[in-house]
Design a protein around this motif. Structure first.
Motif, PDB file in Angstrom:
ATOM      1  N   SER A   1       0.812  -1.220   0.000  1.00  0.00           N
ATOM      2  CA  SER A   1       0.000   0.000   0.000  1.00  0.00           C
ATOM      3  C   SER A   1       0.844   1.268   0.000  1.00  0.00           C
ATOM      4  O   SER A   1       0.364   2.349  -0.327  1.00  0.00           O
ATOM      5  N   GLY A   2       2.125   1.139   0.377  1.00  0.00           N
ATOM      6  CA  GLY A   2       3.028   2.295   0.383  1.00  0.00           C
ATOM      7  C   GLY A   2       3.886   2.394  -0.858  1.00  0.00           C
ATOM      8  O   GLY A   2       4.872   3.123  -0.876  1.00  0.00           O
ATOM      9  N   ASN A   3       3.538   1.620  -1.894  1.00  0.00           N
ATOM     10  CA  ASN A   3       4.286   1.606  -3.157  1.00  0.00           C
ATOM     11  C   ASN A   3       5.703   1.076  -2.991  1.00  0.00           C
ATOM     12  O   ASN A   3       6.628   1.498  -3.690  1.00  0.00           O
TER      13      ASN A   3
ATOM     14  N   GLU B   1       9.043  11.775  -4.034  1.00  0.00           N
ATOM     15  CA  GLU B   1      10.072  12.597  -3.389  1.00  0.00           C
ATOM     16  C   GLU B   1      10.878  11.840  -2.338  1.00  0.00           C
ATOM     17  O   GLU B   1      12.051  12.141  -2.119  1.00  0.00           O
ATOM     18  N   GLU B   2      10.253  10.869  -1.646  1.00  0.00           N
ATOM     19  CA  GLU B   2      10.902  10.255  -0.485  1.00  0.00           C
ATOM     20  C   GLU B   2      10.720   8.742  -0.459  1.00  0.00           C
ATOM     21  O   GLU B   2       9.825   8.196  -1.104  1.00  0.00           O
TER      22      GLU B   2
ATOM     23  N   GLU C   1      27.210  -6.732  15.438  1.00  0.00           N
ATOM     24  CA  GLU C   1      26.675  -7.832  14.637  1.00  0.00           C
ATOM     25  C   GLU C   1      27.346  -7.833  13.266  1.00  0.00           C
ATOM     26  O   GLU C   1      27.400  -6.801  12.597  1.00  0.00           O
ATOM     27  N   PRO C   2      27.849  -8.988  12.820  1.00  0.00           N
ATOM     28  CA  PRO C   2      28.549  -9.023  11.528  1.00  0.00           C
ATOM     29  C   PRO C   2      27.620  -8.800  10.338  1.00  0.00           C
ATOM     30  O   PRO C   2      28.014  -8.224   9.329  1.00  0.00           O
ATOM     31  N   ALA C   3      26.380  -9.251  10.452  1.00  0.00           N
ATOM     32  CA  ALA C   3      25.436  -9.117   9.341  1.00  0.00           C
ATOM     33  C   ALA C   3      24.494  -7.947   9.582  1.00  0.00           C
ATOM     34  O   ALA C   3      23.898  -7.831  10.654  1.00  0.00           O
ATOM     35  N   MET C   4      24.383  -7.084   8.597  1.00  0.00           N
ATOM     36  CA  MET C   4      23.489  -5.948   8.681  1.00  0.00           C
ATOM     37  C   MET C   4      22.082  -6.351   8.215  1.00  0.00           C
ATOM     38  O   MET C   4      21.912  -7.273   7.428  1.00  0.00           O
ATOM     39  N   ILE C   5      21.080  -5.652   8.701  1.00  0.00           N
ATOM     40  CA  ILE C   5      19.709  -5.876   8.242  1.00  0.00           C
ATOM     41  C   ILE C   5      19.559  -5.361   6.812  1.00  0.00           C
ATOM     42  O   ILE C   5      18.943  -6.007   5.960  1.00  0.00           O
ATOM     43  N   ILE C   6      20.119  -4.179   6.550  1.00  0.00           N
ATOM     44  CA  ILE C   6      20.152  -3.607   5.206  1.00  0.00           C
ATOM     45  C   ILE C   6      21.575  -3.163   4.925  1.00  0.00           C
ATOM     46  O   ILE C   6      22.172  -2.449   5.724  1.00  0.00           O
ATOM     47  N   ASP C   7      22.118  -3.585   3.805  1.00  0.00           N
ATOM     48  CA  ASP C   7      23.490  -3.214   3.472  1.00  0.00           C
ATOM     49  C   ASP C   7      23.655  -3.342   1.965  1.00  0.00           C
ATOM     50  O   ASP C   7      23.798  -4.448   1.434  1.00  0.00           O
ATOM     51  N   GLY C   8      23.602  -2.219   1.258  1.00  0.00           N
ATOM     52  CA  GLY C   8      23.743  -2.300  -0.186  1.00  0.00           C
ATOM     53  C   GLY C   8      23.653  -0.954  -0.866  1.00  0.00           C
ATOM     54  O   GLY C   8      23.483   0.096  -0.232  1.00  0.00           O
ATOM     55  N   GLU C   9      23.763  -1.002  -2.186  1.00  0.00           N
ATOM     56  CA  GLU C   9      23.677   0.207  -3.003  1.00  0.00           C
ATOM     57  C   GLU C   9      22.217   0.543  -3.251  1.00  0.00           C
ATOM     58  O   GLU C   9      21.437  -0.304  -3.704  1.00  0.00           O
ATOM     59  N   LEU C  10      21.832   1.763  -2.934  1.00  0.00           N
ATOM     60  CA  LEU C  10      20.451   2.190  -3.115  1.00  0.00           C
ATOM     61  C   LEU C  10      20.080   2.215  -4.592  1.00  0.00           C
ATOM     62  O   LEU C  10      20.932   2.406  -5.465  1.00  0.00           O
ATOM     63  N   PHE C  11      18.789   2.032  -4.855  1.00  0.00           N
ATOM     64  CA  PHE C  11      18.322   2.021  -6.243  1.00  0.00           C
ATOM     65  C   PHE C  11      18.598   3.353  -6.922  1.00  0.00           C
ATOM     66  O   PHE C  11      18.871   3.408  -8.121  1.00  0.00           O
TER      67      PHE C  11
ATOM     68  N   TRP D   1       9.760   6.353  -9.857  1.00  0.00           N
ATOM     69  CA  TRP D   1       9.537   5.342  -8.825  1.00  0.00           C
ATOM     70  C   TRP D   1      10.719   4.385  -8.769  1.00  0.00           C
ATOM     71  O   TRP D   1      11.247   3.983  -9.812  1.00  0.00           O
ATOM     72  N   TRP D   2      11.119   4.016  -7.577  1.00  0.00           N
ATOM     73  CA  TRP D   2      12.175   3.010  -7.414  1.00  0.00           C
ATOM     74  C   TRP D   2      11.578   1.619  -7.583  1.00  0.00           C
ATOM     75  O   TRP D   2      10.501   1.327  -7.062  1.00  0.00           O
ATOM     76  N   LYS D   3      12.287   0.755  -8.301  1.00  0.00           N
ATOM     77  CA  LYS D   3      11.844  -0.637  -8.446  1.00  0.00           C
ATOM     78  C   LYS D   3      12.193  -1.462  -7.211  1.00  0.00           C
ATOM     79  O   LYS D   3      11.524  -2.450  -6.907  1.00  0.00           O
ATOM     80  N   SER D   4      13.246  -1.070  -6.510  1.00  0.00           N
ATOM     81  CA  SER D   4      13.667  -1.791  -5.310  1.00  0.00           C
ATOM     82  C   SER D   4      14.361  -0.809  -4.373  1.00  0.00           C
ATOM     83  O   SER D   4      14.754   0.284  -4.792  1.00  0.00           O
ATOM     84  N   LEU D   5      14.511  -1.197  -3.111  1.00  0.00           N
ATOM     85  CA  LEU D   5      15.211  -0.330  -2.170  1.00  0.00           C
ATOM     86  C   LEU D   5      16.702  -0.329  -2.461  1.00  0.00           C
ATOM     87  O   LEU D   5      17.334   0.724  -2.560  1.00  0.00           O
ATOM     88  N   VAL D   6      17.274  -1.527  -2.589  1.00  0.00           N
ATOM     89  CA  VAL D   6      18.691  -1.658  -2.930  1.00  0.00           C
ATOM     90  C   VAL D   6      18.812  -2.460  -4.220  1.00  0.00           C
ATOM     91  O   VAL D   6      17.968  -3.312  -4.524  1.00  0.00           O
ATOM     92  N   LYS D   7      19.835  -2.166  -4.967  1.00  0.00           N
ATOM     93  CA  LYS D   7      20.049  -2.864  -6.231  1.00  0.00           C
ATOM     94  C   LYS D   7      20.309  -4.350  -5.979  1.00  0.00           C
ATOM     95  O   LYS D   7      21.049  -4.705  -5.082  1.00  0.00           O
ATOM     96  N   GLY D   8      19.659  -5.184  -6.776  1.00  0.00           N
ATOM     97  CA  GLY D   8      19.780  -6.625  -6.601  1.00  0.00           C
ATOM     98  C   GLY D   8      18.713  -7.204  -5.689  1.00  0.00           C
ATOM     99  O   GLY D   8      18.600  -8.419  -5.556  1.00  0.00           O
ATOM    100  N   GLY D   9      17.941  -6.324  -5.047  1.00  0.00           N
ATOM    101  CA  GLY D   9      16.885  -6.781  -4.157  1.00  0.00           C
ATOM    102  C   GLY D   9      15.604  -7.054  -4.922  1.00  0.00           C
ATOM    103  O   GLY D   9      15.507  -6.805  -6.127  1.00  0.00           O
ATOM    104  N   PRO D  10      14.579  -7.572  -4.231  1.00  0.00           N
ATOM    105  CA  PRO D  10      13.296  -7.835  -4.887  1.00  0.00           C
ATOM    106  C   PRO D  10      12.725  -6.568  -5.508  1.00  0.00           C
ATOM    107  O   PRO D  10      12.770  -5.499  -4.899  1.00  0.00           O
ATOM    108  N   GLU D  11      12.201  -6.694  -6.718  1.00  0.00           N
ATOM    109  CA  GLU D  11      11.696  -5.535  -7.439  1.00  0.00           C
ATOM    110  C   GLU D  11      10.171  -5.528  -7.500  1.00  0.00           C
ATOM    111  O   GLU D  11       9.535  -6.582  -7.514  1.00  0.00           O
TER     112      GLU D  11
END
Length: 214
Positions: A45-47, A61-62, A94-104, A136-146
């Motif tokens: 619902s939030g696109n 915008e955001e 923590e060695p693993a981040m919840i989000i860690d990547g290049e933004l769309f 519109w962004w297709k995904s939050l980070v590149k390589g993530g679900p679109e």
């Protein structure tokens, strides 16, 4: 004059010795098949998308991100690095981040921020960098679900159009960001100051008096 049987034998030998014809269609079909396998998801619902560890949404915008964390989490336990083209969010140590990547897409770092809500939710607001030709962004980070950007709903033009809970969160984040930029206390700090003003220290002195009695 050639004999008919000789002609048939010659044609047969030519057919056997000639290389098989090349057919580019299978390769093209395979490419088309691979493209068909890359399916886009229906936006929430939030696109954006609701994922296992977090959810995100967007306007032109955001971009907003909501990350549930264990109850009682402190701000000092959170790692959140917002850069123009990347985002890293997780827990210190923590060695693993919840989000860690290049933004769309690139963001304005000065207009982007995060905060901990009620010690159980991390909210992040990213301001898209594009001044013109917003998309519109297709995904939050590149390589993530679109998501399928053709299925996004028209964005809300006013805060009053937002869900009451989301509106309250966004307004609080915007207020706190303005306060920080001006060097003024945030809403949480103002609330703590009000509690201290209304606290009756005389009762505390009485308790200390009786506790020191032999």
């Amino acid at each position: 004059m050639a004999i008919l049987s000789d002609i048939e034998e010659t044609q047969s030998n030519q057919t056997q010795n000639s290389p098989p014809p090349t057919n580019p269609q299978p390769a093209a079909a395979e490419k088309e098949k691979k493209e068909d396998n890359t399916t886009s998801l229906l936006p929430n619902s939030g696109n954006g998308l609701d994922l296992e560890n977090y959810s995100w949404g967007q306007s032109l915008e955001e971009v907003t991100i909501t990350v549930p964390v264990p109850a009682g989490t402190k701000s000092r336990q959170i790692v959140c690095e917002i850069k123009k083209k990347s985002l890293k969010l997780g827990f210190k140590g923590e060695p693993a981040m919840i989000i860690d990547g290049e933004l769309f897409g690139p963001v304005k770092v000065s207009d982007s921020f995060w905060q901990l809500e009620d010690q159980k939710t991390v909210s992040v607001l990213l301001t898209k960098f594009e001044e013109k030709n917003k998309s519109w962004w297709k995904s939050l980070v590149k390589g993530g679900p679109e998501i399928d950007t053709q299925k996004v709903q028209p964005e809300n033009s006013k805060l009053s159009d937002l869900d009451p809970e989301l509106r309250s969160t966004v307004e609080k984040m915007m207020f706190d960001q303005r306060q920080k930029q001006m060097g003024l206390p945030t809403s949480d700090q103002i609330q703590q100051q009000d509690l201290l003003k209304n606290f009756d220290f005389s009762k505390m002195k009485q308790v200390d008096k009786f506790s020191n009695m032999p």
